[in-house]
Design a protein around this motif. Structure first.
Motif, PDB file in Angstrom:
ATOM      1  N   MET A 156      -3.007  21.490 -11.355  1.00 48.61           N
ATOM      2  CA  MET A 156      -3.075  20.634 -10.179  1.00 48.61           C
ATOM      3  C   MET A 156      -4.509  20.169  -9.978  1.00 48.61           C
ATOM      4  O   MET A 156      -5.451  20.927 -10.196  1.00 48.61           O
ATOM      5  CB  MET A 156      -2.602  21.411  -8.943  1.00 48.61           C
ATOM      6  CG  MET A 156      -2.423  20.548  -7.720  1.00 48.61           C
ATOM      7  SD  MET A 156      -1.945  21.500  -6.253  1.00 48.61           S
ATOM      8  CE  MET A 156      -3.562  21.805  -5.564  1.00 48.61           C
TER       9      MET A 156
ATOM     10  N   GLU B  44      -6.403  17.721  -4.449  1.00 49.20           N
ATOM     11  CA  GLU B  44      -5.173  17.770  -3.654  1.00 49.20           C
ATOM     12  C   GLU B  44      -5.387  18.667  -2.435  1.00 49.20           C
ATOM     13  O   GLU B  44      -6.243  19.557  -2.424  1.00 49.20           O
ATOM     14  CB  GLU B  44      -4.019  18.314  -4.494  1.00 49.20           C
ATOM     15  CG  GLU B  44      -3.642  17.442  -5.677  1.00 49.20           C
ATOM     16  CD  GLU B  44      -2.756  16.274  -5.272  1.00 49.20           C
ATOM     17  OE1 GLU B  44      -2.472  16.126  -4.065  1.00 49.20           O
ATOM     18  OE2 GLU B  44      -2.350  15.503  -6.162  1.00 49.20           O
TER      19      GLU B  44
ATOM     20  N   HIS C  18       3.377  23.625  -4.057  1.00 53.34           N
ATOM     21  CA  HIS C  18       3.436  23.996  -5.481  1.00 53.34           C
ATOM     22  C   HIS C  18       3.562  25.503  -5.648  1.00 53.34           C
ATOM     23  O   HIS C  18       4.318  25.991  -6.493  1.00 53.34           O
ATOM     24  CB  HIS C  18       2.189  23.492  -6.201  1.00 53.34           C
ATOM     25  CG  HIS C  18       2.197  22.026  -6.496  1.00 53.34           C
ATOM     26  ND1 HIS C  18       3.132  21.422  -7.298  1.00 53.34           N
ATOM     27  CD2 HIS C  18       1.362  21.034  -6.078  1.00 53.34           C
ATOM     28  CE1 HIS C  18       2.891  20.128  -7.381  1.00 53.34           C
ATOM     29  NE2 HIS C  18       1.823  19.864  -6.640  1.00 53.34           N
ATOM     30  N   LEU C  19       2.833  26.260  -4.838  1.00 48.71           N
ATOM     31  CA  LEU C  19       2.890  27.724  -4.950  1.00 48.71           C
ATOM     32  C   LEU C  19       4.280  28.251  -4.609  1.00 48.71           C
ATOM     33  O   LEU C  19       4.759  29.211  -5.208  1.00 48.71           O
ATOM     34  CB  LEU C  19       1.843  28.358  -4.024  1.00 48.71           C
ATOM     35  CG  LEU C  19       0.396  28.307  -4.517  1.00 48.71           C
ATOM     36  CD1 LEU C  19      -0.571  28.697  -3.399  1.00 48.71           C
ATOM     37  CD2 LEU C  19       0.200  29.226  -5.719  1.00 48.71           C
TER      38      LEU C  19
ATOM     39  N   THR D 171      -0.364  20.473  -0.075  1.00 49.25           N
ATOM     40  CA  THR D 171       0.288  20.209  -1.360  1.00 49.25           C
ATOM     41  C   THR D 171       0.255  21.444  -2.236  1.00 49.25           C
ATOM     42  O   THR D 171       1.249  21.770  -2.921  1.00 49.25           O
ATOM     43  CB  THR D 171      -0.411  19.044  -2.077  1.00 49.25           C
ATOM     44  OG1 THR D 171      -0.372  17.884  -1.252  1.00 49.25           O
ATOM     45  CG2 THR D 171       0.249  18.740  -3.420  1.00 49.25           C
ATOM     46  N   ALA D 172      -0.853  22.160  -2.226  1.00 47.71           N
ATOM     47  CA  ALA D 172      -0.974  23.374  -3.034  1.00 47.71           C
ATOM     48  C   ALA D 172       0.054  24.417  -2.614  1.00 47.71           C
ATOM     49  O   ALA D 172       0.671  25.078  -3.461  1.00 47.71           O
ATOM     50  CB  ALA D 172      -2.383  23.942  -2.906  1.00 47.71           C
TER      51      ALA D 172
ATOM     52  N   LYS E  18       2.752  33.095  -8.744  1.00 40.67           N
ATOM     53  CA  LYS E  18       2.096  32.570  -7.553  1.00 40.67           C
ATOM     54  C   LYS E  18       0.605  32.336  -7.763  1.00 40.67           C
ATOM     55  O   LYS E  18      -0.259  32.904  -7.093  1.00 40.67           O
ATOM     56  CB  LYS E  18       2.338  33.508  -6.378  1.00 40.67           C
ATOM     57  CG  LYS E  18       3.815  33.713  -6.060  1.00 40.67           C
ATOM     58  CD  LYS E  18       4.523  32.379  -5.780  1.00 40.67           C
ATOM     59  CE  LYS E  18       5.993  32.594  -5.453  1.00 40.67           C
ATOM     60  NZ  LYS E  18       6.701  31.293  -5.242  1.00 40.67           N
TER      61      LYS E  18
ATOM     62  N   LEU F 191      -2.085  28.882  -9.029  1.00 43.46           N
ATOM     63  CA  LEU F 191      -2.295  27.530  -9.533  1.00 43.46           C
ATOM     64  C   LEU F 191      -3.680  27.457 -10.154  1.00 43.46           C
ATOM     65  O   LEU F 191      -4.629  28.068  -9.658  1.00 43.46           O
ATOM     66  CB  LEU F 191      -2.223  26.502  -8.385  1.00 43.46           C
ATOM     67  CG  LEU F 191      -0.896  26.332  -7.661  1.00 43.46           C
ATOM     68  CD1 LEU F 191      -1.069  25.324  -6.520  1.00 43.46           C
ATOM     69  CD2 LEU F 191       0.193  25.861  -8.617  1.00 43.46           C
TER      70      LEU F 191
ATOM     71  N   GLN G 163       7.016  26.804  -5.213  1.00 46.23           N
ATOM     72  CA  GLN G 163       7.921  26.470  -6.307  1.00 46.23           C
ATOM     73  C   GLN G 163       7.594  27.218  -7.588  1.00 46.23           C
ATOM     74  O   GLN G 163       8.428  27.361  -8.475  1.00 46.23           O
ATOM     75  CB  GLN G 163       7.863  24.959  -6.589  1.00 46.23           C
ATOM     76  CG  GLN G 163       8.344  24.099  -5.430  1.00 46.23           C
ATOM     77  CD  GLN G 163       8.085  22.624  -5.667  1.00 46.23           C
ATOM     78  OE1 GLN G 163       7.549  22.246  -6.699  1.00 46.23           O
ATOM     79  NE2 GLN G 163       8.457  21.787  -4.709  1.00 46.23           N
ATOM     80  N   ALA G 164       6.348  27.707  -7.692  1.00 43.43           N
ATOM     81  CA  ALA G 164       5.891  28.311  -8.946  1.00 43.43           C
ATOM     82  C   ALA G 164       6.504  29.689  -9.150  1.00 43.43           C
ATOM     83  O   ALA G 164       6.630  30.482  -8.209  1.00 43.43           O
ATOM     84  CB  ALA G 164       4.372  28.416  -8.953  1.00 43.43           C
TER      85      ALA G 164
END
Length: 340
Positions: free
Chosen positions: A1, A5, A13-14, A9-10, A20, A22, A16-17
């Protein structure tokens, strides 16, 4: 990423990851930071907002590797959940997850390991005025113990140490080491070079053995290295690292009368260099004279002239860590433990 950002937003993403964490990059893909949900919480608690850039909350000194083998080792060493693998420019090529840590157990090779540990280490002065080079710490452990632990991962538990300078300190350290390394010591009465001390092992070894200097670590598959050595029927296999050097000047070639025949702007040269790690057949020892002062590269040349096969096994530049000089010592520590 991208590091620019937002934290909002982060967080998305976390959530969904699967893991955990990025890894943040700049626009060119260079690794700049690592970010976990814990980092986000700490940022918010200290007055940050969800509209702040992710770079504000990230760890600017993440642990990273230059090869998958190194990444797997770092996962085990630091308990990380993921380690990025970088190319020479610092861009992310791959990410190794904690699930892969035990995916490929090492084969048990069980070969003896000979460690050349008798030199004065003058390039590491003033440290070596106090400690012998094998005991210079890299992080929490002396370099020689790092080497022995690495070989032990491949079932190599029989060590032979050739010592001279401050040898009693080396022996005392390992005699009291809780790891209980099985080590036989050989005392040089005088400096015999990087190869002459091997004459002390005549009649002591009857199988292929690893030979290593005491200031390096090689991250490669030692099983593949041994297979290469045996398939080639080599008396000696030298592990070589690829090196690329760029001349920071325009290079001019001239002919008779000073006529310019060619010009190259900052040319780059690629070559192989000797790392100081070898696989050796025991009969090589018989060709070394008692108390002969000789370097191991000269012993290799002697084997080649006798018609015996000598081979080079190539590893990447990033797979070779060498602490032979002071500036390289800190680089080795950073590769093993990450930046502070």
């Amino acid at each position: 990423m991208l590091e620019t950002e937002s934290l909002r937003t982060a967080l998305a993403h976390l959530n969904q990851a699967a893991k955990k964490v990025l890894f943040l990059t700049d626009a060119a893909g260079h690794l700049t930071a690592a970010l976990t949900d814990g980092d986000v919480r700490r940022c918010l608690l200290s007055g940050g907002t969800l509209e702040d850039s992710a770079a504000n909350a990230g760890n600017r000194h993440p642990i990273a590797a230059r090869s998958r083998e190194e990444a797997i080792r770092l996962l085990a060493q630091h308990g990380c959940i993921a380690v990025p693998v970088l190319d020479g420019a610092g861009r992310i090529m791959d990410i190794v997850l904690e699930d892969e840590r035990q995916a490929e157990p090492h084969a048990a090779l069980g070969l003896p390991v000979v460690i050349m540990a008798g030199g004065k280490g003058t390039r590491l002065e003033p440290y070596t005025k106090i400690l012998p080079k094998p005991l210079i710490p890299v992080g929490d452990l002396p370099i020689m113990e790092h080497i022995m632990r690495q070989f032990r991962q491949y079932g190599c538990t029989e060590f032979h140490g050739i010592v001279n300078y401050k040898k009693q300190l080396i022996k005392a350290y390992f005699s009291e080491n809780e790891e209980h390394f099985d080590t036989i010591w050989y005392d040089e009465d005088k400096p015999l070079g990087t190869g002459g001390g091997l004459s002390l092992l005549k009649g002591k070894l009857s199988e292929t053995f690893f030979l290593t200097n005491c200031d390096l670590l090689i991250f490669t598959d030692y099983e593949k290295l041994l297979r290469f050595h045996r398939e080639n029927g080599s008396a000696v296999t030298m592990v070589c690292a690829e090196k690329r050097v760029t001349i920071p000047y325009g290079v001019v070639e001239t002919g008779e009368g000073g006529v310019i025949t060619a010009m190259r702007e900052k040319p780059a040269f690629q070559f192989l260099t000797n790392t100081g790690l070898y696989l050796v057949e025991p009969e090589v020892l018989e060709d070394i004279g008692e108390d002969e002062v000789i370097g191991f590269p000269d012993i290799i040349e002697r084997q080649r002239r006798k018609g015996r096969r000598v081979s080079a096994y190539t590893v990447g530049e990033a797979d070779w860590l060498d602490m032979g000089q002071l500036d390289e010592l800190e680089k080795m520590r950073e590769r093993l433990y990450g930046k502070p």
